[in-house]
Design a protein around this motif. Structure first.
Motif, PDB file in Angstrom:
ATOM      1  N   THR A   1     -43.105 -31.171   7.666  1.00 59.45           N
ATOM      2  CA  THR A   1     -44.005 -31.290   8.815  1.00 59.45           C
ATOM      3  C   THR A   1     -44.321 -32.744   9.120  1.00 59.45           C
ATOM      4  OG1 THR A   1     -45.885 -31.024   7.328  1.00 59.45           O
ATOM      5  CG2 THR A   1     -45.121 -29.052   8.451  1.00 59.45           C
ATOM      6  N   ASN A   2     -43.628 -33.684   8.428  1.00 55.74           N
ATOM      7  CA  ASN A   2     -43.697 -35.090   8.793  1.00 55.74           C
ATOM      8  C   ASN A   2     -45.070 -35.705   8.715  1.00 55.74           C
ATOM      9  OD1 ASN A   2     -42.058 -33.252  10.734  1.00 55.74           O
ATOM     10  ND2 ASN A   2     -40.792 -35.037  10.495  1.00 55.74           N
TER      11      ASN A   2
ATOM     12  N   GLN B   1     -32.391 -30.871  11.268  1.00 55.60           N
ATOM     13  CA  GLN B   1     -32.072 -31.861  12.295  1.00 55.60           C
ATOM     14  C   GLN B   1     -32.345 -33.261  11.746  1.00 55.60           C
ATOM     15  OE1 GLN B   1     -33.094 -29.368  16.338  1.00 55.60           O
ATOM     16  NE2 GLN B   1     -34.640 -30.766  15.612  1.00 55.60           N
TER      17      GLN B   1
ATOM     18  N   GLU C   1     -41.784 -23.569  16.148  1.00 51.32           N
ATOM     19  CA  GLU C   1     -40.894 -22.773  15.272  1.00 51.32           C
ATOM     20  C   GLU C   1     -39.416 -22.964  15.595  1.00 51.32           C
ATOM     21  OE1 GLU C   1     -41.922 -20.571  12.609  1.00 51.32           O
ATOM     22  OE2 GLU C   1     -43.718 -21.771  12.873  1.00 51.32           O
ATOM     23  N   VAL C   2     -39.051 -24.154  16.015  1.00 53.13           N
ATOM     24  CA  VAL C   2     -37.624 -24.437  16.237  1.00 53.13           C
ATOM     25  C   VAL C   2     -37.220 -25.707  15.509  1.00 53.13           C
ATOM     26  CG1 VAL C   2     -37.323 -23.223  18.422  1.00 53.13           C
ATOM     27  CG2 VAL C   2     -38.204 -25.564  18.441  1.00 53.13           C
ATOM     28  N   GLY C   3     -38.016 -26.121  14.510  1.00 57.39           N
ATOM     29  CA  GLY C   3     -37.635 -27.277  13.700  1.00 57.39           C
ATOM     30  C   GLY C   3     -38.044 -28.613  14.288  1.00 57.39           C
ATOM     31  N   ALA C   4     -38.858 -28.599  15.348  1.00 53.84           N
ATOM     32  CA  ALA C   4     -39.344 -29.865  15.903  1.00 53.84           C
ATOM     33  C   ALA C   4     -40.326 -30.504  14.909  1.00 53.84           C
ATOM     34  CB  ALA C   4     -40.035 -29.620  17.241  1.00 53.84           C
ATOM     35  N   PRO C   5     -40.423 -31.841  14.896  1.00 51.41           N
ATOM     36  CA  PRO C   5     -41.311 -32.483  13.918  1.00 51.41           C
ATOM     37  C   PRO C   5     -42.790 -32.236  14.211  1.00 51.41           C
ATOM     38  CG  PRO C   5     -40.394 -34.120  15.404  1.00 51.41           C
ATOM     39  CD  PRO C   5     -39.716 -32.814  15.731  1.00 51.41           C
TER      40      PRO C   5
ATOM     41  N   ILE D   1     -34.737 -18.637  10.561  1.00 49.04           N
ATOM     42  CA  ILE D   1     -35.345 -19.450  11.622  1.00 49.04           C
ATOM     43  C   ILE D   1     -34.268 -20.336  12.244  1.00 49.04           C
ATOM     44  CG2 ILE D   1     -36.993 -21.306  12.148  1.00 49.04           C
ATOM     45  CD1 ILE D   1     -38.793 -20.270   9.998  1.00 49.04           C
ATOM     46  N   PHE D   2     -34.112 -20.248  13.524  1.00 52.39           N
ATOM     47  CA  PHE D   2     -33.148 -21.063  14.266  1.00 52.39           C
ATOM     48  C   PHE D   2     -33.689 -22.478  14.396  1.00 52.39           C
ATOM     49  CE2 PHE D   2     -29.461 -20.594  17.004  1.00 52.39           C
ATOM     50  CZ  PHE D   2     -28.946 -19.358  16.623  1.00 52.39           C
ATOM     51  N   ARG D   3     -33.209 -23.409  13.562  1.00 52.47           N
ATOM     52  CA  ARG D   3     -33.721 -24.780  13.688  1.00 52.47           C
ATOM     53  C   ARG D   3     -32.901 -25.525  14.722  1.00 52.47           C
ATOM     54  NH1 ARG D   3     -35.271 -27.120   7.829  1.00 52.47           N
ATOM     55  NH2 ARG D   3     -33.100 -26.692   7.350  1.00 52.47           N
ATOM     56  N   ASP D   4     -33.269 -25.351  15.967  1.00 50.19           N
ATOM     57  CA  ASP D   4     -32.483 -25.904  17.072  1.00 50.19           C
ATOM     58  C   ASP D   4     -33.417 -26.138  18.241  1.00 50.19           C
ATOM     59  OD1 ASP D   4     -30.549 -26.557  18.939  1.00 50.19           O
ATOM     60  OD2 ASP D   4     -30.163 -24.459  19.446  1.00 50.19           O
ATOM     61  N   SER D   5     -34.178 -27.223  18.166  1.00 50.54           N
ATOM     62  CA  SER D   5     -35.188 -27.416  19.205  1.00 50.54           C
ATOM     63  C   SER D   5     -34.567 -27.863  20.529  1.00 50.54           C
ATOM     64  CB  SER D   5     -36.263 -28.404  18.744  1.00 50.54           C
ATOM     65  OG  SER D   5     -35.693 -29.656  18.471  1.00 50.54           O
TER      66      SER D   5
ATOM     67  N   ALA E   1     -44.623 -29.810  14.006  1.00 51.00           N
ATOM     68  CA  ALA E   1     -44.974 -28.573  14.674  1.00 51.00           C
ATOM     69  C   ALA E   1     -45.112 -27.499  13.610  1.00 51.00           C
ATOM     70  CB  ALA E   1     -43.892 -28.197  15.681  1.00 51.00           C
TER      71      ALA E   1
ATOM     72  N   GLU F   1     -42.118 -24.209  23.667  1.00 51.58           N
ATOM     73  CA  GLU F   1     -40.674 -24.323  23.447  1.00 51.58           C
ATOM     74  C   GLU F   1     -40.329 -25.195  22.237  1.00 51.58           C
ATOM     75  OE1 GLU F   1     -42.321 -25.476  26.020  1.00 51.58           O
ATOM     76  OE2 GLU F   1     -41.688 -27.501  26.598  1.00 51.58           O
ATOM     77  N   LEU F   2     -41.332 -25.902  21.703  1.00 52.67           N
ATOM     78  CA  LEU F   2     -41.078 -26.727  20.512  1.00 52.67           C
ATOM     79  C   LEU F   2     -41.699 -26.119  19.251  1.00 52.67           C
ATOM     80  CD1 LEU F   2     -41.557 -30.370  21.881  1.00 52.67           C
ATOM     81  CD2 LEU F   2     -39.440 -29.159  21.395  1.00 52.67           C
TER      82      LEU F   2
ATOM     83  N   TYR G   1     -42.630 -25.568   5.448  1.00 49.11           N
ATOM     84  CA  TYR G   1     -41.631 -26.030   6.424  1.00 49.11           C
ATOM     85  C   TYR G   1     -40.519 -26.837   5.765  1.00 49.11           C
ATOM     86  CZ  TYR G   1     -44.385 -24.142  10.216  1.00 49.11           C
ATOM     87  OH  TYR G   1     -45.047 -23.276  11.056  1.00 49.11           O
TER      88      TYR G   1
ATOM     89  N   HIS H   1     -31.736 -26.281  21.789  1.00 48.98           N
ATOM     90  CA  HIS H   1     -31.068 -25.099  22.340  1.00 48.98           C
ATOM     91  C   HIS H   1     -29.584 -25.317  22.648  1.00 48.98           C
ATOM     92  CE1 HIS H   1     -35.134 -23.627  22.578  1.00 48.98           C
ATOM     93  NE2 HIS H   1     -35.463 -24.656  23.321  1.00 48.98           N
TER      94      HIS H   1
END
Lengths: 570, 570
Positions: free
Chosen positions: A421-422, A292, B113-117, A318-322, B119, B110-111, A95, A324
């Protein structure tokens, strides 16, 4: 050929191909099945060769090296659960887009799934968290064997190196005997190393984009983590004259050119908590390079203002846009969009941002001088950092304190963290890996739980030199949970989330022969930071209080917001 | 229903169904996304609830509990790499057939594979190393929701419990807010818990088998690890009068009935190194219950004599036969073949085995009295063990020393080790897990590298009481490698395999407030073992020498073999 001859040819070909592909760093975990590869690397010259006995820590150590060098690092272990211990760091690498060549030795096919010891199913062991996974055949005396090996190694190295970078897994079975002929001649390899995959924008897109930049006044640039190169960024931003919101992990908050300091907005997390300023700050265009940012107020601000154009520049599909909001996803390298252009005028929009940023900075400075909490202590540390060092920030509170208290500077300090992945796992190892790769003094800011989690990361200091200063904020438990809604559940909260261990780390320092200071006040911390470092590892354990941290941080946000109200509230 | 109401219903249903299915132990790692489940378990009464902040150690701790109770244990964590840290213990559990209910909290869809931490892709995260993996939907206010949940939890518990037992993975997404209504009433659940899957032999097989037992004189029984129950074994063996080769992990070397001591062969590893005895000992029938024993000489012996009939009795369809000798694979529960029968006569074949075993035992006794190496020290420890305790043996040398120096006894000592995949990871945690489950005094025999690898296993002692004595054989590095062929490569051997860290563990003892003794001789060790245990954790660090161990062990084998030559060499 005899067994030992063709095994030696195979291993020599493997090692020399990896060297030719430009790989420099090998991290090895001792074990039996990987013997041929261990000897192969050890006898070949020109590699930096590291050992670590805890495989989880080893993998995070390799991650640190790869993060700092942006080049694939070989991570080698024996068969069995040894390989499974690599998993957390591999997921992080996937990631965070860090290149790793994970090489797991395996039992031969006749010993798989028949109850033999240390034999687990290693095929696709890391699932979808590697870019490529391949199971090699047993070494054999066949014309195609070495050719196959060479091409596959090149493919593996190239795959890990192509943007977005990431881990690749090679599973290599060996049959006993596992010994090499150490005198056998090295091979000459044939294949040329391919270029790093470069993603270039089309002419149509470039024209539209340049027109946008020249036309729009209310535009902001956001620069996050995981940008492959920041070279040329400030030359571009100097011409454009849009405010630049820089995440600390972009490494654009440090080494800032003097004439770009006004463009550099580092207090967006604080100032975007104020509603009045948010009205003034609304952009019509946002361009984000990389991941982000850490800041939650920035995310909420973007969500509220829904800009007409929001371009995310990213090498990955991969769209990194949680949230939208993105209107344009440019799958190109960031540098390819930092195009020379005519210098624009300073706008009032830019002035609003930089003036407001200055106000927050002033509050932060006062806070550092007058308060005693972890934020103020972190600020003291950041100011004391010499030029030419690296700072690794643990996940959880440290990275957030860096975001708030690490002000923009012309100093050269590279900032690192594991934001793929923090996780709070493997942080000590990752920091020591960065230090091993850059060979600059390394600083690590970390909480007590994360330090304890990877305390075995220190084992590597028994095998290799290091120059690392570890500042532990010991608030005896998980500090970040106090900021979350579950902290209101008083019956179970401390038991389930606070998890105080009551442990102190002077014992760890003694075990690893580290320089150690226990610090109980800000004054003492300042004094300690002035004293010289005399051991490979220095541990400064700062005892803090979780309750105080939450309260004082909240007071700071209120004070800043109040002053911004007097300026921006219509 | 409001959000909080149906989230609470969902969690209550989950927790109560797990309780109804008979699950008693919950091991939880603190984290945010798993908040609803953490609160759900915490507020429900009747569970033993454990916490551990290092997820790798937590998983091995749960493994220890499940190993001792033979019942599924819930292992719970938050989303992200936390879950990946479970991987080594899950792989071990899969191969060791230990039941675990691994519950990973996840972000909502919805979170993902969209770059959320925090995840990561958690679906099928543990690949082929779980018996079943399922991704649950988000909790929702729908008629079928609670019904689905209840049935699926029963299926998960039953799957993990059906022979061969193993781990099951449940991935549970939650959307914020994560808080429950702590006062909401508990549900009444409907489904009945299903029986443990029992595998019964057919009548044809039973008749053939009984005839074989009555007819054959030269038969041996082998009993290995992972037998679900040993109840009734000695009643069966007492009638049959075949020599019984018992692996220490079968737990049939302890609590041996006095009148069965002669049947119990515990020195097969030593006596099967002698060629003359091997001629006398050739069986025509071998019946093995459970896993392959640790002993390599036994494996080589079976390979050489190729018995006409070799039955492996195993609950799993996996053929555990890495030497390809098995003629009959009975996929039934071991107990189902311990059938009442007429008492047979004592044969000369049995007498040969027991007489030879006695000779080896005498040598071992002398060795323990006269030598000072790790084997002799282990012997001292085993003799000193009180009745009614548990012994956990680390992988690598400790389990081999148990095999040699732990003699058959009428004492009640349960022996445990992680032999699913033989890893040296997670050993401290597994041992503490066993102790937590049985509540008997726990002893752990472990080397310095394995202890260091899971030193974080001790964290759990900050949260729960324990009664554990840890004997560390500190030979400063990886001792087992000295027995392997690669040790002849003198240039690189110590660097790559010995990996001495020079670390001592008094600091660890101080950090965890453990009782500590450093021991440098056998006399001192005997004295220390006589002193009372006064703290939760007692660490006895025995400093040994890798070189000496290899030499003296070899001397022992030679002495035994020499005496056997005088008796059996024609």
């Amino acid at each position: 050929m005899t067994n030992i001859e063709y095994l030696t040819s195979y291993v020599n070909q493997f090692v020399e191909t990896i060297k030719k592909a430009g790989v420099k760093h090998i991290v090895m975990c001792p074990g039996s099945r990987s013997t041929p590869l261990a000897y192969g690397f050890a006898k070949s010259e020109g590699f930096a060769f590291y050992r670590q006995t805890d495989e989880r820590s080893a993998a995070y150590f390799a991650l640190g090296i790869a993060k700092a060098t942006k080049e694939p690092v070989v991570l080698l272990c024996t068969s069995g659960t040894a390989a499974a211990n690599f998993f957390p760091a591999i997921v992080e690498a996937f990631y965070a887009r860090v290149p790793l060549l994970v090489v797991t030795a395996d039992r031969p096919h006749e010993l798989r799934e028949v109850g033999a010891p240390q034999a687990i199913d290693q095929i696709h062991l890391f699932g979808k968290h590697v870019k490529w996974s391949v199971d090699f055949p047993l070494p054999e005396d066949h014309a195609e064997s070495l050719n196959f090996l060479e091409r596959h190694i090149h493919r593996a190295v190239s795959t890990s190196r192509t943007l977005p970078m990431g881990p690749v897994h090679i599973n290599m079975p060996f049959r006993e005997p596992l010994l090499l002929n150490m005198e056998q001649a090295l091979p000459t390899t044939e294949v040329q190393v391919s270029e790093i995959g470069k993603l270039v924008p089309s002419q149509d897109f470039t024209e539209w984009y340049m027109d946008l930049l020249m036309r729009e006044e209310k535009g902001i640039l956001i620069v996050g983590d995981s940008i492959h190169s920041t070279k040329g960024f400030w030359d571009f931003a100097r011409m454009l004259k849009w405010p630049v919101l820089v995440d600390p992990l972009s490494n654009l908050r440090t080494s800032v050119p003097v004439d770009c300091m006004d463009l550099c907005i580092d207090q967006y997390d604080a100032i975007l908590k104020n509603d009045a300023f948010k009205q003034v700050a609304m952009p019509s265009v946002v361009i984000r390079f990389g991941a982000q940012p850490v800041s939650k107020p920035l995310t909420l601000f973007l969500k509220a203002c829904k800009p007409d154009v929001y371009i995310v520049v990213d090498e990955s599909p991969i769209f990194r846009d949680s949230i939208h909001l993105v209107t344009h996803h440019a799958q190109v390298e960031a540098t390819s969009l930092w195009i020379p252009m005519e210098e624009k005028q300073v706008s009032s929009y830019l002035n609003h941002w930089s003036k407001t940023n200055d106000i927050a900075t002033k509050h932060i400075q006062t806070y550092i001088e007058t308060e005693e909490d972890e934020g103020a202590l972190a600020g003291i540390l950041f100011e004391a950092l010499p030029n030419g060092v690296d700072l690794f920030a643990s996940s959880s509170m440290p990275i957030r304190d860096v975001d708030t208290f690490f002000n923009k500077t012309t100093k050269d300090v590279q900032v690192y963290a594991n934001r793929g992945t923090n996780g709070i796992d493997g942080v000590v190892s990752s920091a020591l890996g960065v230090q091993a790769a850059t060979n600059r003094p390394g600083y690590l800011l970390i909480g007590d739980l994360a330090f304890l989690h990877d305390v075995n990361g220190l084992i590597v200091s028994r095998f290799h030199e290091t120059d690392s200063t570890i500042v532990i904020m010991n608030n005896d438990g998980g500090g970040i949970f106090s900021y979350l809604p579950q902290s209101t559940e008083t019956n179970y909260f401390e038991h389930l989330f606070g998890t105080p261990t009551g442990l102190e780390f002077s014992h760890v320092a003694a075990m690893y022969d580290a320089q150690y200071d226990a610090v109980h006040s800000k004054d003492a911390f300042e004094q300690v930071l002035k004293q010289p470092k005399i051991k490979d590892i220095r541990i400064i354990e700062v005892f803090t209080n979780r309750q105080v941290n939450t309260e004082t941080h909240r007071k700071l946000w209120t004070a800043i917001s109040k002053e911004l109200d007097t300026i921006w509230k219509a």
